[in-house]
Design a protein around this motif. Structure first.
Motif, mmCIF file in Angstrom:
data_model
loop_
_atom_site.group_PDB
_atom_site.id
_atom_site.type_symbol
_atom_site.label_atom_id
_atom_site.label_comp_id
_atom_site.label_asym_id
_atom_site.label_seq_id
_atom_site.Cartn_x
_atom_site.Cartn_y
_atom_site.Cartn_z
ATOM 1 N N SER A 168 -4.852 27.173 3.520
ATOM 2 C CA SER A 168 -4.023 26.545 2.487
ATOM 3 C C SER A 168 -2.787 25.890 3.106
ATOM 4 C CB SER A 168 -3.623 27.552 1.410
ATOM 5 O OG SER A 168 -2.830 28.584 1.956
ATOM 6 N N GLY A 169 -2.208 26.483 4.125
ATOM 7 C CA GLY A 169 -1.076 25.867 4.821
ATOM 8 C C GLY A 169 -1.476 24.579 5.519
ATOM 9 N N ALA A 170 -2.648 24.581 6.132
ATOM 10 C CA ALA A 170 -3.134 23.378 6.803
ATOM 11 C C ALA A 170 -3.427 22.265 5.796
ATOM 12 C CB ALA A 170 -4.388 23.698 7.612
ATOM 13 N N LEU A 171 -4.005 22.606 4.663
ATOM 14 C CA LEU A 171 -4.275 21.611 3.625
ATOM 15 C C LEU A 171 -2.977 21.047 3.049
ATOM 16 C CD1 LEU A 171 -7.302 23.171 1.714
ATOM 17 C CD2 LEU A 171 -7.295 21.164 3.196
ATOM 18 N N PHE A 172 -1.975 21.886 2.891
ATOM 19 C CA PHE A 172 -0.677 21.437 2.396
ATOM 20 C C PHE A 172 -0.033 20.464 3.387
ATOM 21 C CE2 PHE A 172 3.946 21.966 1.962
ATOM 22 C CZ PHE A 172 4.090 21.580 0.639
ATOM 23 N N ALA A 173 -0.062 20.804 4.671
ATOM 24 C CA ALA A 173 0.504 19.920 5.697
ATOM 25 C C ALA A 173 -0.261 18.600 5.760
ATOM 26 C CB ALA A 173 0.471 20.620 7.060
ATOM 27 N N LEU A 174 -1.577 18.647 5.629
ATOM 28 C CA LEU A 174 -2.381 17.430 5.623
ATOM 29 C C LEU A 174 -2.036 16.562 4.415
ATOM 30 C CD1 LEU A 174 -4.685 15.824 6.950
ATOM 31 C CD2 LEU A 174 -6.264 17.115 5.500
ATOM 32 N N GLY A 175 -1.818 17.183 3.273
ATOM 33 C CA GLY A 175 -1.428 16.445 2.068
ATOM 34 C C GLY A 175 -0.080 15.763 2.243
ATOM 35 N N LEU A 176 0.872 16.456 2.854
ATOM 36 C CA LEU A 176 2.180 15.856 3.122
ATOM 37 C C LEU A 176 2.069 14.666 4.067
ATOM 38 C CD1 LEU A 176 4.585 18.916 3.536
ATOM 39 C CD2 LEU A 176 4.517 17.261 1.671
ATOM 40 N N LEU A 177 1.246 14.797 5.074
ATOM 41 C CA LEU A 177 1.040 13.714 6.036
ATOM 42 C C LEU A 177 0.411 12.491 5.371
ATOM 43 C CD1 LEU A 177 1.100 12.759 9.002
ATOM 44 C CD2 LEU A 177 -1.213 13.684 9.198
ATOM 45 N N ILE A 178 -0.599 12.709 4.568
ATOM 46 C CA ILE A 178 -1.264 11.592 3.879
ATOM 47 C C ILE A 178 -0.302 10.919 2.912
ATOM 48 C CG2 ILE A 178 -3.065 11.035 2.185
ATOM 49 C CD1 ILE A 178 -4.809 13.137 3.628
ATOM 50 N N ASN A 179 0.483 11.707 2.187
ATOM 51 C CA ASN A 179 1.468 11.154 1.252
ATOM 52 C C ASN A 179 2.516 10.325 1.987
ATOM 53 O OD1 ASN A 179 2.728 10.764 -1.252
ATOM 54 N ND2 ASN A 179 4.103 12.479 -0.885
ATOM 55 N N SER A 180 2.994 10.816 3.103
ATOM 56 C CA SER A 180 3.997 10.093 3.880
ATOM 57 C C SER A 180 3.445 8.770 4.403
ATOM 58 C CB SER A 180 4.472 10.951 5.052
ATOM 59 O OG SER A 180 5.367 10.244 5.860
ATOM 60 N N LEU A 181 2.226 8.790 4.926
ATOM 61 C CA LEU A 181 1.610 7.563 5.432
ATOM 62 C C LEU A 181 1.377 6.555 4.312
ATOM 63 C CD1 LEU A 181 -0.951 9.012 7.993
ATOM 64 C CD2 LEU A 181 1.183 7.800 8.473
ATOM 65 N N THR A 182 0.986 7.031 3.143
ATOM 66 C CA THR A 182 0.781 6.143 1.999
ATOM 67 C C THR A 182 2.095 5.497 1.573
ATOM 68 O OG1 THR A 182 -1.061 7.500 1.241
ATOM 69 C CG2 THR A 182 -0.072 6.026 -0.370
ATOM 70 N N ASN A 183 3.159 6.295 1.494
ATOM 71 C CA ASN A 183 4.463 5.755 1.095
ATOM 72 C C ASN A 183 4.982 4.744 2.109
ATOM 73 O OD1 ASN A 183 4.543 7.246 -1.242
ATOM 74 N ND2 ASN A 183 5.700 8.924 -0.336
#
Length: 68
Positions: free
Chosen positions: A12-27
């Protein structure tokens, strides 16, 4: 702590970090594309958002109408 719970927390921590990374790249990509479309200088500031350079000052993209 059981092995099963530890694995679940790691996943769950890895999925959360991956979600943050994808969100940052999208923004960042959206901000850059806005600059390309409008032919303005833009930059993405973490925790602030998309900034646009207007008359030598950096202004939030969302507050751009108030400046113009």
């Amino acid at each position: 702590m059981s092995k099963r719970l530890r694995k679940l927390l790691i996943i769950s921590g890895a999925l959360f970090a991956l979600g943050l990374l994808i969100n940052s790249l999208t923004n960042r990509g959206t901000c850059s594309y806005y600059g390309f479309q409008t032919d303005r200088e833009t930059k993405y500031a973490a925790f602030v958002g998309c900034m646009v350079k207007v008359s030598g000052n950096w202004v939030l993209r969302s507050e751009l109408r108030a400046v113009q």
